[in-house]
Design a protein around this motif. Structure first.
Motif, mmCIF file in Angstrom:
data_model
loop_
_atom_site.group_PDB
_atom_site.id
_atom_site.type_symbol
_atom_site.label_atom_id
_atom_site.label_comp_id
_atom_site.label_asym_id
_atom_site.label_seq_id
_atom_site.Cartn_x
_atom_site.Cartn_y
_atom_site.Cartn_z
ATOM 1 N N UNK A 1 12.107 6.213 29.477
ATOM 2 C CA UNK A 1 10.816 5.726 30.197
ATOM 3 C C UNK A 1 9.783 6.430 29.577
ATOM 4 N N UNK A 2 8.917 5.647 29.202
ATOM 5 C CA UNK A 2 7.550 6.196 28.674
ATOM 6 C C UNK A 2 7.584 6.446 27.296
ATOM 7 N N UNK B 1 0.654 12.314 31.333
ATOM 8 C CA UNK B 1 1.740 11.527 30.539
ATOM 9 C C UNK B 1 3.171 12.089 31.234
ATOM 10 N N UNK B 2 4.048 10.787 31.433
ATOM 11 C CA UNK B 2 5.437 11.167 32.028
ATOM 12 C C UNK B 2 6.304 10.366 30.946
ATOM 13 N N UNK C 1 19.550 14.190 32.281
ATOM 14 C CA UNK C 1 18.296 13.583 32.594
ATOM 15 C C UNK C 1 17.178 14.587 32.211
ATOM 16 N N UNK C 2 16.329 14.451 31.254
ATOM 17 C CA UNK C 2 15.624 15.119 30.771
ATOM 18 C C UNK C 2 14.235 14.229 31.279
ATOM 19 N N UNK C 3 13.453 15.113 31.885
ATOM 20 C CA UNK C 3 12.116 14.869 32.516
ATOM 21 C C UNK C 3 10.687 15.596 31.981
ATOM 22 N N UNK D 1 1.666 13.039 22.850
ATOM 23 C CA UNK D 1 1.639 11.768 23.851
ATOM 24 C C UNK D 1 2.124 10.590 23.291
ATOM 25 N N UNK D 2 1.793 9.629 23.672
ATOM 26 C CA UNK D 2 2.293 8.427 23.352
ATOM 27 C C UNK D 2 1.411 7.906 21.882
#
Length: 216
Positions: free
Chosen positions: A69-70, A91-92, A118-120, A200-201
């Motif tokens: 995700x993201x 940012x996530x 799971x890595x967040x 970031x993105x």
């Protein structure tokens, strides 16, 4: 005749100035909110790239990178002058993987142990933008940001006596971002935003809501 031409040119330049002031799409006191979707998710891409190599070296288990995700988030800024703004960028991004490990006796699988990972990652930056173009329907800007970088890894498994304490923290706790962006205000006060950046993105797109806190 020359004097008449001079007056005509002067009136034309004055009309351009009035038009530019009238069509200014952001100005001092404006609040801009920008939720967005971004990509690519480099962690997911790297995970998919190496999982075949990892699985090729084991015969008693398997692991796969399942989803990502993201990086998605939300930005906000407040214009402290006609060109300069201060704000934030949250940012996530997330990566999910799963696998299993077999215990075998005499080539017979006795127990299959499952593993879910799971890595967040959270990043929160304070940033400043300079708006180069603020007239017409387009707003072109560049910005710098600096803030916090936090990662949490959750591991769930039925392996006996396995320490499932979550891993917290990041390799580097500081995050930075440098970006160039363009907003197209098709219907005031709503716009469409595109941004390119490092930290970031790499690419992001979203909608923009602009609120003017200072009346003309």
């Amino acid at each position: 005749m020359k004097q008449l031409h001079f007056k005509a040119i002067l009136l034309f330049l004055m009309s351009l100035n009035l038009s530019t002031s009238y069509t200014q799409n952001v100005r001092k006191g404006a609040v801009i909110i920008n939720p967005y979707l971004g990509g690519p998710n480099f962690g997911f891409i790297i995970g998919k790239a190496v999982e075949d190599e990892i699985n090729s070296h084991t015969t008693s288990g398997h692991f796969s990178t399942d989803s990502g995700i993201g990086p998605n988030g939300i930005r906000g800024e407040f214009l402290i002058s006609e060109r300069l703004s201060i704000g934030f960028d949250y940012i996530y991004n997330e990566i999910n993987g799963s696998g299993y490990v077999d215990t075998t006796i005499n080539s017979t699988v006795e127990i299959k142990y499952n593993i879910n990972v799971q890595s967040i990652r959270h990043r929160f930056l304070l940033k400043a933008n300079y708006h180069f173009i603020t007239t017409g329907d387009f707003n072109f800007y560049g910005g710098l940001g600096l803030g916090l970088n936090y990662r949490k890894i959750n591991i769930e498994t039925n392996i006996p006596k396995f320490e499932t304490n979550n891993v917290r923290g990041a390799i580097w706790p500081i995050s930075g971002r440098m970006a160039l962006g363009l907003t197209y205000y098709s219907i005031q006060p709503l716009g469409i935003n595109f941004e390119l950046g490092l930290g970031g993105p790499l690419v992001s797109a979203g909608v923009v809501l602009k609120l003017n806190t200072i009346k003309n």
